[in-house]
Structure formats: C-alpha cells, structure tokens
Write an enzyme that holds these catalytic residues in place. Structure first.
Site, mmCIF file in Angstrom:
data_model
loop_
_atom_site.group_PDB
_atom_site.id
_atom_site.type_symbol
_atom_site.label_atom_id
_atom_site.label_comp_id
_atom_site.label_asym_id
_atom_site.label_seq_id
_atom_site.Cartn_x
_atom_site.Cartn_y
_atom_site.Cartn_z
ATOM 1 N N ASN A 38 12.532 38.794 19.421
ATOM 2 C CA ASN A 38 13.703 39.603 19.093
ATOM 3 C C ASN A 38 13.243 40.925 18.479
ATOM 4 O OD1 ASN A 38 15.633 40.233 16.465
ATOM 5 N ND2 ASN A 38 16.786 39.803 18.331
ATOM 6 N N GLU A 45 15.054 42.212 23.425
ATOM 7 C CA GLU A 45 15.290 43.653 23.451
ATOM 8 C C GLU A 45 14.098 44.411 24.018
ATOM 9 O OE1 GLU A 45 18.070 41.881 20.468
ATOM 10 O OE2 GLU A 45 15.934 41.647 20.937
ATOM 11 N N ASP A 94 23.901 51.486 2.384
ATOM 12 C CA ASP A 94 24.166 51.045 3.752
ATOM 13 C C ASP A 94 24.760 52.186 4.569
ATOM 14 O OD1 ASP A 94 26.961 51.209 3.309
ATOM 15 O OD2 ASP A 94 27.087 49.112 2.705
#
Length: 440
Positions: A139, A202, A250
């Site tokens: 991943n 990916e 964030d």
C-alpha cells in the site's frame, strides 16, 4: 517522469522560481511556501540552512495548470479520466536489480531537512513523504510523521488501508515493513493519495499514470521503492510501541487532537546526490489538491450518472475535502437533489455540497453565493442528513474520532418553470472589445 525532469518542465514555462539565500526549514521556508501557495510558481530553495547538499521544492502541484502538466493532459476532465482509469487498470511496475541511491552511514533524522511548520506542533514533521507498507500487498499512502528520536517517528494512522495492514501484522505478532519515499514525481504523489480498493497497490496506479515508466527496487525488508525517489527511508512500524501524536495541523488549518499512535523505527536512509526534498504545508493548496483531486474525480463520475455534470470543485475554504460545488445542466426537476446524494455517496467525508446551474462559475465563490441568494429556497431546496459518518478532520463533528456529523446539501439550481426568466442573469451585449479601451 522523475521530480527533477518535472521541475525542468516547470522552469521552461516560467512556473518555477529559485530562492538562493540561506533559509531554515524551521518555520522560515514553510512561511514562504504558505505565502505563495496556490497563486504563483513552484519554489526551489537552493540553500537550506544546516543541511548542506539538500535543496527543497514546494508548490509543485498546487494549481490545476501544474496538475495537468504533471499528468500530461490538456483538461481537468481528461485528468479525471486518466486517474479513474489508472485505478481501474493498474500496471505493475518493473523491478530492477540496481539501486542508484546512496546509503547513509548512520540513521539520524536530525540530519535530514524535515520541516517544522507550526508554532504549537511538538517538532519536525514530515507531511510529504509517501509511506509504502507491506502486508497482503504493498500500500502507498500519506501519513503525518513527527520526529520523536534520531531514528523514530510517530505516525498518524487513519483507519484506512495501511491501518488495516498494520493491525493484521500486529495480530500475527509482526512489525509492519515500510519505506518512506520523499521527493518524487507528482503523478506518484497523486496515485498515493488515491483510494483504490483494498488489495490494489497504488504502485500499479502510479505506473499507469506514469505511462509504464515507474521502476522499483526491493529493499531488504521486502518493500519495492521507486528508484527515481530523492530520499528513501527503510524501516518498520513497531507492533507494540505507541507515542503521543500531536497536536499537529490538519488539512483545515486547525490543530488535530492528540492521540496515542504507533511508532516507526528507521533502519536505513538512502539519498540521491544533491537530493531535492518536497515541502508540503498542511492546509495549503497543494495539500488540498493531493487529498481532494481523486475524490473530485469520483464525485464527477458519480454525478455524471444522474445528471449532465459540467464541473466539480472541492473548495479551498473546505480544505479541498469537506465542501464541494457541482454545476450541472439541469433538464428535469429533482436532478439537483440527485446530484447532492451522488456527491455524498462518492466522497463519504464530504460535509456540505452546493449544486448550481452550468451558467455559474464553480471557481468563483461570489457567483456560487449569487446562485444561493437567487435560486435557493430553504423550505424546498435544502437537504439535511443527520447522524452520518463524515470526516475525522471536521472539528465540529458530533464525534470527531469517527467523524459522526450532520451533512447539508443546497440545491441552488433554477426551477424549470414558466417563470424561469426570473432567475436569468442579465447581460450587456459585448459589441466592443473592452480590453482595447485605453484609459488616460
């Protein structure tokens, strides 16, 4: 398709500027990057204080012009199709036996130019590194990595695919093999920010986006890494060690909550000669593009199934994540609400969506506000969905740990009735070229 060749392409068209004066990765470079985010050229810092030999680049994919250049397409719609096709038809990269990067003699994260971004964050934080994790498959995804020791990060593991891989390995009594790739072509970054089904690597998505040009080398811990990366860190997510993570900023530009999170131990660091590292400021335009573009493509595809969609934007004010504007060419009543539901289904983290007609420019929020003011009535055109899963990045969520929230859709499309003329925007005929008028 490596980072340095892409920077050369940006330079040729005037979209790369250099800063040669010495600047620090602690606050100073992030501040300059932030000021130019989304509105100017990419920036190449050639003199990084305390880290001789390293350069830093930023804002390499913070606009749609740069994004289409990176994917070698001519329109955003073509970029959507390329990304969706790459997810549906991944192409495994070719493995080679020679690794061109140089292994450093010791692991000391303080010797890497890892930025420190915001005043209340606990220390240097890597936001632009792609984490490759090995479980049932490899991943690739983005995760905050905060330095806590000379050879350790604490990693923010959102409950997605790498989180599942980590827990599967932990249940078997195993640490999770990982590599951190830092400084790579934007097509690889876009693929790593995508969300193909669990089990679809990916790396294959990236290779398809990169026209089969991605080559990888398998490290000693079993992770295949791109040989064109500028910096590669090899290591493990430790199965039984946790550390406080945060407070870190964030995508909304707010501080996330402090959590106990797993620890990464780095066992080797590899670099290219004179490496260029990538600086990504949380909440800036580049962060929004990388996080949101694939979701935008999925919204576009989903709405296309229920209406004649003209454009989709995950907005800057919504962090490129929580807010969307969708324009459609409405042919029957109810299509606006169908578009709202399709958008929520395509991007479960979405909090608010506004649907407008195709005469409204989705990139001009003044026009979007005008559509709400003139074509929306709350008693008929408002869609509210309570008690649904949203985004853990939403500080106003009912339960931020799982993103439990209330979602709202606004159907700001004009009604298709005999009185539709009331919603038409008046225009002045353009019989002359105003740009040729000389003001004296």
């Amino acid at each position: 398709m490596d980072l340095k060749n892409y920077l050369d392409e940006l330079r040729r068209v005037g979209l790369l500027k250099m800063i040669n004066s010495p600047m620090s990765m602690e606050f100073d470079i992030p501040l300059v990057v932030h000021r130019f985010s989304g509105s100017g050229p990419a920036l190449l810092f050639n003199n990084v204080k305390s880290h001789p030999g390293f350069s830093a680049v930023a804002n390499i994919i913070d606009t749609r012009v740069k994004l289409t250049m990176a994917l070698r397409v001519s329109s955003i719609e073509e970029a959507y199709l390329r990304l969706l096709n790459a997810e549906a038809n991944p192409l495994e990269p070719r493995e080679i036996n020679d690794f061109p990067l140089i292994r450093l003699s010791e692991v000391d994260l303080s010797k890497l130019p890892i930025p420190r971004f915001f005043e209340k964050e606990p220390g240097p934080c890597l936001t632009s590194g792609v984490v490759l994790g090995l479980g049932e498959y490899v991943n690739a995804s983005f995760h905050r990595l905060t330095v806590i020791d000379k050879d350790k990060f604490v990693i923010r593991l959102v409950p997605r695919h790498l989180y599942r891989i980590f827990n599967d390995n932990k249940a078997k009594g195993l640490d999770t093999p990982i590599a951190i790739v830092w400084g790579i072509h934007p097509a690889f970054l876009l693929a790593s920010a995508s969300s193909p089904p669990y089990g679809v690597s990916e790396l294959g998505v990236a290779n398809r986006l990169m026209n089969g040009e991605l080559r990888v080398f398998k490290l000693s811990n079993g992770i295949p890494v791109p040989v064109d990366a500028e910096v590669v860190m090899e290591g493990f997510i430790l199965k039984d060690v946790e550390h406080d993570e945060g407070p870190c900023v964030d995508v909304m530009g707010t501080y996330d909550v402090v959590r106990r999170q797993p620890v990464v131990k780095i066992t080797a660091v590899y670099v290219k000669p004179n490496p260029i590292v990538h600086v990504l400021v949380a909440g800036d335009a580049e962060n929004s593009v990388l996080m949101g573009f694939e979701k935008e493509a999925k919204i576009w595809s989903a709405v296309r199934a229920v209406a004649d969609v003209k454009a989709v934007r995950l907005t800057k004010g919504g962090g490129g994540w929580l807010h969307a504007v969708v324009s459609i060419r409405k042919t029957v009543e109810g299509e606006g609400k169908n578009a709202i539901l399709a958008a929520f289904a395509a991007h479960p983290s979405l909090k608010h969506v506004v649907v407008v007609d195709d005469d409204v420019n989705v990139d001009d929020l003044n026009e979007v506000e005008w559509a709400i003011a003139t074509r929306f009535r709350a008693d008929e055109d408002l869609v509210i969905i309570e008690g649904v899963r949203g985004s853990s990045l939403d500080p106003a969520a009912i339960d931020q740990s799982i993103g439990l929230t209330t979602k709202m859709g606004i159907d700001a499309t004009r009604p298709l009735s005999k009185d539709a003329w009331r919603f038409e925007r008046a225009k002045i005929p353009e019989r002359i070229n105003v740009n040729e008028i000389k003001l004296e």
